[in-house]
Write a protein that holds these residues in place. Structure first.
Motif, PDB file in Angstrom:
ATOM      1  N   ILE A 283     -16.910  11.592 -29.751  1.00  8.74           N
ATOM      2  CA  ILE A 283     -16.183  10.348 -29.476  1.00  8.74           C
ATOM      3  C   ILE A 283     -16.311  10.061 -27.987  1.00  8.74           C
ATOM      4  CG2 ILE A 283     -13.966   9.159 -29.505  1.00  8.74           C
ATOM      5  CD1 ILE A 283     -13.166  10.882 -31.887  1.00  8.74           C
ATOM      6  N   ILE A 284     -16.838   8.899 -27.675  1.00 12.22           N
ATOM      7  CA  ILE A 284     -16.998   8.472 -26.286  1.00 12.22           C
ATOM      8  C   ILE A 284     -15.884   7.480 -25.976  1.00 12.22           C
ATOM      9  CG2 ILE A 284     -18.519   7.370 -24.606  1.00 12.22           C
ATOM     10  CD1 ILE A 284     -20.891   8.340 -26.229  1.00 12.22           C
ATOM     11  N   ALA A 285     -14.877   7.959 -25.256  1.00 10.31           N
ATOM     12  CA  ALA A 285     -13.659   7.177 -25.007  1.00 10.31           C
ATOM     13  C   ALA A 285     -13.663   6.646 -23.579  1.00 10.31           C
ATOM     14  CB  ALA A 285     -12.431   8.030 -25.266  1.00 10.31           C
ATOM     15  N   SER A 286     -14.646   5.814 -23.278  1.00  5.93           N
ATOM     16  CA  SER A 286     -14.808   5.332 -21.904  1.00  5.93           C
ATOM     17  C   SER A 286     -13.590   4.585 -21.392  1.00  5.93           C
ATOM     18  CB  SER A 286     -16.038   4.418 -21.824  1.00  5.93           C
ATOM     19  OG  SER A 286     -17.205   5.096 -22.195  1.00  5.93           O
ATOM     20  N   VAL A 287     -12.857   3.919 -22.291  1.00  5.71           N
ATOM     21  CA  VAL A 287     -11.742   3.076 -21.867  1.00  5.71           C
ATOM     22  C   VAL A 287     -10.434   3.846 -21.809  1.00  5.71           C
ATOM     23  CG1 VAL A 287     -10.414   0.988 -22.379  1.00  5.71           C
ATOM     24  CG2 VAL A 287     -12.885   1.019 -22.782  1.00  5.71           C
ATOM     25  N   THR A 288     -10.061   4.498 -22.910  1.00  4.72           N
ATOM     26  CA  THR A 288      -8.717   5.080 -22.991  1.00  4.72           C
ATOM     27  C   THR A 288      -8.637   6.521 -22.511  1.00  4.72           C
ATOM     28  OG1 THR A 288      -9.029   5.810 -25.284  1.00  4.72           O
ATOM     29  CG2 THR A 288      -8.151   3.574 -24.937  1.00  4.72           C
ATOM     30  N   GLU A 289      -9.758   7.232 -22.518  1.00  5.27           N
ATOM     31  CA  GLU A 289      -9.773   8.616 -22.059  1.00  5.27           C
ATOM     32  C   GLU A 289     -10.989   8.808 -21.143  1.00  5.27           C
ATOM     33  OE1 GLU A 289      -9.717  11.028 -25.591  1.00  5.27           O
ATOM     34  OE2 GLU A 289      -8.018   9.912 -26.451  1.00  5.27           O
ATOM     35  N   PRO A 290     -11.024   8.102 -20.026  1.00  5.66           N
ATOM     36  CA  PRO A 290     -12.234   8.067 -19.200  1.00  5.66           C
ATOM     37  C   PRO A 290     -12.580   9.429 -18.619  1.00  5.66           C
ATOM     38  CG  PRO A 290     -10.394   7.045 -18.056  1.00  5.66           C
ATOM     39  CD  PRO A 290      -9.933   7.285 -19.461  1.00  5.66           C
ATOM     40  N   PHE A 291     -13.870   9.619 -18.399  1.00  2.00           N
ATOM     41  CA  PHE A 291     -14.406  10.881 -17.890  1.00  2.00           C
ATOM     42  C   PHE A 291     -15.093  10.659 -16.544  1.00  2.00           C
ATOM     43  CE2 PHE A 291     -16.632   8.857 -21.373  1.00  2.00           C
ATOM     44  CZ  PHE A 291     -17.834   8.479 -20.801  1.00  2.00           C
ATOM     45  N   CYS A 292     -14.591   9.683 -15.804  1.00  2.00           N
ATOM     46  CA  CYS A 292     -15.209   9.309 -14.530  1.00  2.00           C
ATOM     47  C   CYS A 292     -15.299  10.485 -13.558  1.00  2.00           C
ATOM     48  CB  CYS A 292     -14.427   8.171 -13.873  1.00  2.00           C
ATOM     49  SG  CYS A 292     -14.314   6.661 -14.871  1.00  2.00           S
ATOM     50  N   ALA A 293     -14.312  11.368 -13.591  1.00  2.00           N
ATOM     51  CA  ALA A 293     -14.271  12.464 -12.618  1.00  2.00           C
ATOM     52  C   ALA A 293     -15.458  13.401 -12.762  1.00  2.00           C
ATOM     53  CB  ALA A 293     -12.970  13.248 -12.761  1.00  2.00           C
ATOM     54  N   ASP A 294     -16.104  13.394 -13.939  1.00  2.00           N
ATOM     55  CA  ASP A 294     -17.255  14.276 -14.147  1.00  2.00           C
ATOM     56  C   ASP A 294     -18.500  13.478 -14.504  1.00  2.00           C
ATOM     57  OD1 ASP A 294     -18.413  16.811 -14.120  1.00  2.00           O
ATOM     58  OD2 ASP A 294     -18.118  17.107 -16.268  1.00  2.00           O
ATOM     59  N   CYS A 295     -18.557  12.225 -14.063  1.00  2.00           N
ATOM     60  CA  CYS A 295     -19.722  11.390 -14.368  1.00  2.00           C
ATOM     61  C   CYS A 295     -20.923  11.870 -13.563  1.00  2.00           C
ATOM     62  CB  CYS A 295     -19.430   9.930 -14.035  1.00  2.00           C
ATOM     63  SG  CYS A 295     -20.835   8.831 -14.365  1.00  2.00           S
ATOM     64  N   ARG A 296     -22.049  12.034 -14.260  1.00  2.00           N
ATOM     65  CA  ARG A 296     -23.267  12.524 -13.610  1.00  2.00           C
ATOM     66  C   ARG A 296     -24.438  11.567 -13.805  1.00  2.00           C
ATOM     67  NH1 ARG A 296     -22.753  18.910 -15.496  1.00  2.00           N
ATOM     68  NH2 ARG A 296     -20.495  19.037 -15.164  1.00  2.00           N
ATOM     69  N   ARG A 297     -24.140  10.278 -14.019  1.00  2.00           N
ATOM     70  CA  ARG A 297     -25.186   9.325 -14.336  1.00  2.00           C
ATOM     71  C   ARG A 297     -25.501   8.391 -13.177  1.00  2.00           C
ATOM     72  NH1 ARG A 297     -23.057  11.372 -18.195  1.00  2.00           N
ATOM     73  NH2 ARG A 297     -20.994  10.540 -17.809  1.00  2.00           N
ATOM     74  N   THR A 298     -26.773   8.056 -13.081  1.00  2.00           N
ATOM     75  CA  THR A 298     -27.254   7.019 -12.178  1.00  2.00           C
ATOM     76  C   THR A 298     -28.096   6.067 -13.018  1.00  2.00           C
ATOM     77  OG1 THR A 298     -28.457   6.554 -10.113  1.00  2.00           O
ATOM     78  CG2 THR A 298     -29.311   8.354 -11.482  1.00  2.00           C
ATOM     79  N   ARG A 299     -27.952   4.763 -12.795  1.00  2.00           N
ATOM     80  CA  ARG A 299     -28.618   3.780 -13.640  1.00  2.00           C
ATOM     81  C   ARG A 299     -29.545   2.892 -12.834  1.00  2.00           C
ATOM     82  NH1 ARG A 299     -23.847   4.745 -16.306  1.00  2.00           N
ATOM     83  NH2 ARG A 299     -24.079   4.916 -18.572  1.00  2.00           N
TER      84      ARG A 299
END
Length: 370
Positions: A283-299
């Motif tokens: 489950i990818i909960a970008s809105v309600t349970e964000p995981f920004c603190a461990d984001c490792r992506r560059t776009r």
């Protein structure tokens, strides 16, 4: 109706961030200590579906061919990311990557340059049945497929195209070609396909596919998203719990956007699981349970703009520098500066039910590349 995008794309150009300290590691480090090692690179903004949570029915004004990165430019940017900036995983995105005529040549060139690099691709799988084996032969590692419904009418309602059979044929072809684990991405829409959550999971488990449910994000071109209408991660878990018992996957999440759960059958009328683990669901909960603190992506967008966050309002142009004769070192430095300025979080975690304080990005998902 969103306004047509001028040639070269929209998105405010980010001022070149100042103050990146000297002596930092060579990678894509930001001010909060996160290091981006997962690169998402869009090959095109074009798509052959018109999903309601992404694009308007009439589509968007596409970028010109000249505005989009060439195969050679893509290979060079990836090489800089891998060889100089610590990128360890590449995901090719769109729009729809399969509509790009030179897709096989791009993947083959990337594989030749980086024999051990995991290269995956997100696709809607329309036409994948004919291209899965050639993609595998060219060097693609695995596939993510967007699949929101197994019912033809609902699929057509969501995508505005009657292509469900083509998608299912593409998924099966990817599995047969060895592009696994095949991961399926499903966005649940309230009152449309949310009741399908358990049956989607049963179908995926029965075929050995890895299903991930994704909260609908405010990245639709019509700007019709509201938090009130979104199916939340908590609701998704409740929907699945009617038939299944979910328990935390013991594997480390390791920066992955999806929280994974082991799935067991539920004894009817009880809270008890029976039988072996059937597989996993994410489950990818970008809105309600964000995981920004461990984001490792560059776009990187199709026209070579760096986005440090999927919800960024600012972009940093890499392609103008590349086409202006810049060295690899100069390109790497601009990339590092852009990622140094990455925001701490996307800002949706503290807003009200209808997100009145959240300003949606100008671009839709198809124009960014997921």
């Amino acid at each position: 109706m969103p306004q047509p995008r001028p040639e070269g794309g929209t998105g405010r150009q980010a001022p070149q961030p100042a103050g990146r300290p000297a002596g930092l590691p060579a990678g894509l480090v930001d001010r909060y200590g996160r290091v981006a090692t997962d690169m998402r690179l869009s090959l095109t903004d074009k798509c052959n579906l018109r999903c309601t949570y992404c694009m308007p029915a009439e589509g968007l004004e596409w970028l010109s061919k000249a505005a989009v990165m060439s195969a050679e430019e893509i290979v060079r940017i990836v090489r800089i990311g891998v060889d100089s900036l610590g990128v360890r995983e590449l995901r090719l995105t769109g729009g729809e990557p399969l509509v790009r005529a030179d897709l096989l040549e791009i993947i083959a060139a990337l594989r030749h340059a980086h024999p051990d690099l995991p290269i995956s691709m997100t696709t809607n799988a329309v036409g994948l049945d004919k291209k899965a084996q050639p993609l595998k032969d060219a060097g693609l590692t695995r596939i993510n497929v967007s699949l929101d419904s197994l019912h033809e009418e609902t699929f057509t309602q969501l995508t505005r195209r009657p292509f469900l059979n083509k998608v299912l044929a593409g998924v099966d072809a990817a599995w047969a070609a060895g592009l696994g684990p095949v991961k399926l991405n499903a966005v649940l829409m309230r009152g449309i396909n949310d009741a399908e959550a358990p049956s989607l999971l049963a179908w995926a488990l029965g075929r050995g596919y890895e299903l991930r449910f994704i909260e609908q994000m405010p990245l639709d071109a019509d700007h019709g998203w509201t938090r009130r209408n979104m199916i939340t991660a908590a609701e998704i878990r409740d929907l699945l719990s009617v038939d299944y018992v979910l328990s935390a996957d013991p594997r480390e999440r390791d920066g992955a956007p999806a929280e994974r759960f082991e799935v067991r059958a539920r004894v009817p009328g009880t809270d008890t699981a029976e039988g072996p683990v059937l597989g996993t669901v994410g489950i990818i909960a970008s809105v309600t349970e964000p995981f920004c603190a461990d984001c490792r992506r560059t776009r990187i967008t199709a026209e070579g703009k760096i986005m440090s966050c999927l919800f960024s309002h600012e972009e940093t142009d890499l392609l103008d520098l590349l086409r202006g004769g810049a060295t690899d070192e100069q390109l790497a430095e601009r990339w590092q500066e852009a990622m140094w300025a990455k925001p701490k979080a996307h800002g949706m975690d503290h807003v009200g039910l209808d997100a009145p304080d959240f300003v949606q990005p100008d671009r839709s998902m198809s124009a960014i590349g997921g």
